[in-house]
Design a protein around this motif. Structure first.
Motif, PDB file in Angstrom:
ATOM      1  N   ALA A  31       0.857  -1.175   0.000  1.00  8.20           N
ATOM      2  CA  ALA A  31       0.000   0.000   0.000  1.00  8.20           C
ATOM      3  C   ALA A  31       0.899   1.234   0.000  1.00  8.20           C
ATOM      4  O   ALA A  31       2.121   1.127   0.136  1.00  8.20           O
ATOM      5  CB  ALA A  31      -0.906  -0.010   1.221  1.00  8.20           C
ATOM      6  N   ASN A  54       0.553  -1.987   4.865  1.00  9.44           N
ATOM      7  CA  ASN A  54      -0.137  -3.167   4.339  1.00  9.44           C
ATOM      8  C   ASN A  54       0.670  -3.755   3.185  1.00  9.44           C
ATOM      9  O   ASN A  54       1.020  -3.041   2.232  1.00  9.44           O
ATOM     10  CB  ASN A  54      -1.541  -2.785   3.849  1.00  9.44           C
ATOM     11  CG  ASN A  54      -2.436  -2.361   4.987  1.00  9.44           C
ATOM     12  OD1 ASN A  54      -2.722  -3.126   5.892  1.00  9.44           O
ATOM     13  ND2 ASN A  54      -2.876  -1.110   4.953  1.00  9.44           N
ATOM     14  N   ALA A  61       1.258  -7.490   0.657  1.00  9.12           N
ATOM     15  CA  ALA A  61       0.701  -8.755   0.190  1.00  9.12           C
ATOM     16  C   ALA A  61       1.764  -9.457  -0.641  1.00  9.12           C
ATOM     17  O   ALA A  61       2.431  -8.826  -1.465  1.00  9.12           O
ATOM     18  CB  ALA A  61      -0.556  -8.525  -0.644  1.00  9.12           C
ATOM     19  N   ILE A  64      -0.899 -11.885   3.698  1.00  9.22           N
ATOM     20  CA  ILE A  64      -1.154 -10.460   3.911  1.00  9.22           C
ATOM     21  C   ILE A  64      -0.542 -10.036   5.243  1.00  9.22           C
ATOM     22  O   ILE A  64      -0.626 -10.750   6.239  1.00  9.22           O
ATOM     23  CB  ILE A  64      -2.662 -10.152   3.939  1.00  9.22           C
ATOM     24  CG1 ILE A  64      -3.362 -10.742   2.709  1.00  9.22           C
ATOM     25  CG2 ILE A  64      -2.906  -8.647   4.046  1.00  9.22           C
ATOM     26  CD1 ILE A  64      -2.996 -10.099   1.405  1.00  9.22           C
ATOM     27  N   MET A  92      -1.741  -4.245  -5.191  1.00 12.12           N
ATOM     28  CA  MET A  92      -2.549  -3.763  -4.074  1.00 12.12           C
ATOM     29  C   MET A  92      -2.873  -2.293  -4.285  1.00 12.12           C
ATOM     30  O   MET A  92      -2.048  -1.534  -4.799  1.00 12.12           O
ATOM     31  CB  MET A  92      -1.776  -3.956  -2.755  1.00 12.12           C
ATOM     32  CG  MET A  92      -2.451  -3.390  -1.523  1.00 12.12           C
ATOM     33  SD  MET A  92      -1.438  -3.607  -0.021  1.00 12.12           S
ATOM     34  CE  MET A  92      -1.807  -5.322   0.381  1.00 12.12           C
ATOM     35  N   SER A  93      -4.070  -1.897  -3.888  1.00  7.60           N
ATOM     36  CA  SER A  93      -4.453  -0.489  -3.993  1.00  7.60           C
ATOM     37  C   SER A  93      -3.662   0.338  -2.989  1.00  7.60           C
ATOM     38  O   SER A  93      -3.092  -0.199  -2.029  1.00  7.60           O
ATOM     39  CB  SER A  93      -5.953  -0.324  -3.737  1.00  7.60           C
ATOM     40  OG  SER A  93      -6.284  -0.766  -2.426  1.00  7.60           O
ATOM     41  N   GLY A 130      -4.609  -0.249   0.537  1.00  5.36           N
ATOM     42  CA  GLY A 130      -4.415  -1.606   1.037  1.00  5.36           C
ATOM     43  C   GLY A 130      -5.659  -2.464   1.113  1.00  5.36           C
ATOM     44  O   GLY A 130      -5.587  -3.611   1.548  1.00  5.36           O
ATOM     45  N   ARG A 144      -7.855  -3.208  -1.561  1.00  6.41           N
ATOM     46  CA  ARG A 144      -8.140  -3.960  -2.779  1.00  6.41           C
ATOM     47  C   ARG A 144      -6.886  -4.666  -3.296  1.00  6.41           C
ATOM     48  O   ARG A 144      -5.797  -4.093  -3.269  1.00  6.41           O
ATOM     49  CB  ARG A 144      -8.698  -3.030  -3.870  1.00  6.41           C
ATOM     50  CG  ARG A 144     -10.050  -2.437  -3.514  1.00  6.41           C
ATOM     51  CD  ARG A 144     -10.554  -1.491  -4.589  1.00  6.41           C
ATOM     52  NE  ARG A 144     -11.878  -0.992  -4.285  1.00  6.41           N
ATOM     53  CZ  ARG A 144     -13.011  -1.619  -4.592  1.00  6.41           C
ATOM     54  NH1 ARG A 144     -12.961  -2.768  -5.245  1.00  6.41           N
ATOM     55  NH2 ARG A 144     -14.181  -1.109  -4.266  1.00  6.41           N
ATOM     56  N   LEU A 145      -7.085  -5.892  -3.773  1.00  5.74           N
ATOM     57  CA  LEU A 145      -5.973  -6.672  -4.296  1.00  5.74           C
ATOM     58  C   LEU A 145      -6.394  -7.383  -5.577  1.00  5.74           C
ATOM     59  O   LEU A 145      -7.573  -7.660  -5.787  1.00  5.74           O
ATOM     60  CB  LEU A 145      -5.502  -7.711  -3.283  1.00  5.74           C
ATOM     61  CG  LEU A 145      -4.999  -7.194  -1.945  1.00  5.74           C
ATOM     62  CD1 LEU A 145      -5.901  -7.679  -0.830  1.00  5.74           C
ATOM     63  CD2 LEU A 145      -3.593  -7.644  -1.690  1.00  5.74           C
ATOM     64  N   THR A 161      -9.654 -11.106  -7.672  1.00  5.67           N
ATOM     65  CA  THR A 161      -9.625  -9.822  -6.975  1.00  5.67           C
ATOM     66  C   THR A 161     -10.299  -9.934  -5.616  1.00  5.67           C
ATOM     67  O   THR A 161     -11.154 -10.791  -5.386  1.00  5.67           O
ATOM     68  CB  THR A 161     -10.325  -8.704  -7.778  1.00  5.67           C
ATOM     69  OG1 THR A 161     -11.718  -9.013  -7.892  1.00  5.67           O
ATOM     70  CG2 THR A 161      -9.705  -8.539  -9.148  1.00  5.67           C
ATOM     71  N   SER A 172      -9.400  -6.551   1.623  1.00  8.55           N
ATOM     72  CA  SER A 172      -8.048  -6.835   2.126  1.00  8.55           C
ATOM     73  C   SER A 172      -7.683  -8.307   2.108  1.00  8.55           C
ATOM     74  O   SER A 172      -6.921  -8.785   2.949  1.00  8.55           O
ATOM     75  CB  SER A 172      -7.884  -6.265   3.545  1.00  8.55           C
ATOM     76  OG  SER A 172      -8.101  -4.870   3.547  1.00  8.55           O
ATOM     77  N   GLY A 173      -8.255  -9.055   1.169  1.00  8.87           N
ATOM     78  CA  GLY A 173      -7.877 -10.445   1.000  1.00  8.87           C
ATOM     79  C   GLY A 173      -8.705 -11.451   1.765  1.00  8.87           C
ATOM     80  O   GLY A 173      -8.405 -12.639   1.749  1.00  8.87           O
TER      81      GLY A 173
END
Length: 199
Positions: free
Chosen positions: A74, A79, A81, A91, A118-119, A122, A124-125, A141, A145-146
């Motif tokens: 992030a 954050n 991943a 994560i 990752m956005s 943090g 969106r993935l 997607t 956060s996963g």
């Protein structure tokens, strides 16, 4: 450099020679100042700082020695991943000090993950799988956060492809993924629909 002697008149030629020599020396010193200034800036930056420290965040844990292939962060670096080839999605919410396995639910078992993004906040993935032994490849997607995942290429022309890497905008609304021995696919709606950008 010809320095004029007080009380002695200069010819026009002497004056021109003096000015020309002075300009050459001035340019030399100006260049030298620029070089020294550049070195000062570079050596003062963090890229050259001797205080930069790396910490092994997985040593002595079950995550040590996994076949890591991609990691995302992030904006603030808190954050993180990461994905392991033939393994899971992990994560971290504390800058890598601790990690949680977020490979469950609808995700395939032991997939061949290749890339993750990752956005900036943090939440969106997006991750890509090349399929191989785990079945058809896909782009997955998560908007939480996963915690949960959705196969974004199922039922689309991009389904079942051998995805190798993925890139995204800061909010993950725009995605671009590449296929091994194939094409580049893009999405402008977080993966809901896909377009073959190579045709």
């Amino acid at each position: 450099i010809l320095i004029p002697t007080p009380g002695v008149s200069q010819t026009k030629t002497d004056a021109i020679l003096n000015l020309s020599a002075f300009m050459k020396v001035s340019r030399y010193f100006a260049s030298l100042v620029l070089i020294v200034s550049a070195l000062f800036v570079l050596t003062g930056s963090t890229a050259f700082a001797s205080t930069v420290v790396w910490t092994n965040e997985t040593t002595g844990t079950a995550l040590s020695g996994l076949n890591w292939v991609s990691i995302a962060s992030a904006l603030d670096g808190t954050n993180l991943a990461a994905v392991a080839y033939g393994g899971d999605i992990y994560i971290s919410g504390d800058g890598g000090a601790t990690w949680v396995d977020h490979t469950g639910g609808t995700l395939p078992s032991s997939p061949h993950w290749h890339g993750i993004v990752m956005s900036q906040d943090g939440t969106r993935l997006a991750v890509v799988d090349d399929g191989n032994l785990s079945g058809p490849g896909a782009v997955w997607t998560s908007a939480d956060s996963g915690v949960t995942w959705v196969n974004r290429t199922a039922g689309t022309p991009a389904a079942g492809l051998y995805f190798e890497s993925i890139a995204a905008s800061s909010d993950l609304t725009k995605l671009a993924a590449v296929v091994r021995n194939g094409d580049i696919w893009t999405s402008s709606n977080s993966g809901a629909t896909w377009t073959d950008a190579s045709t």
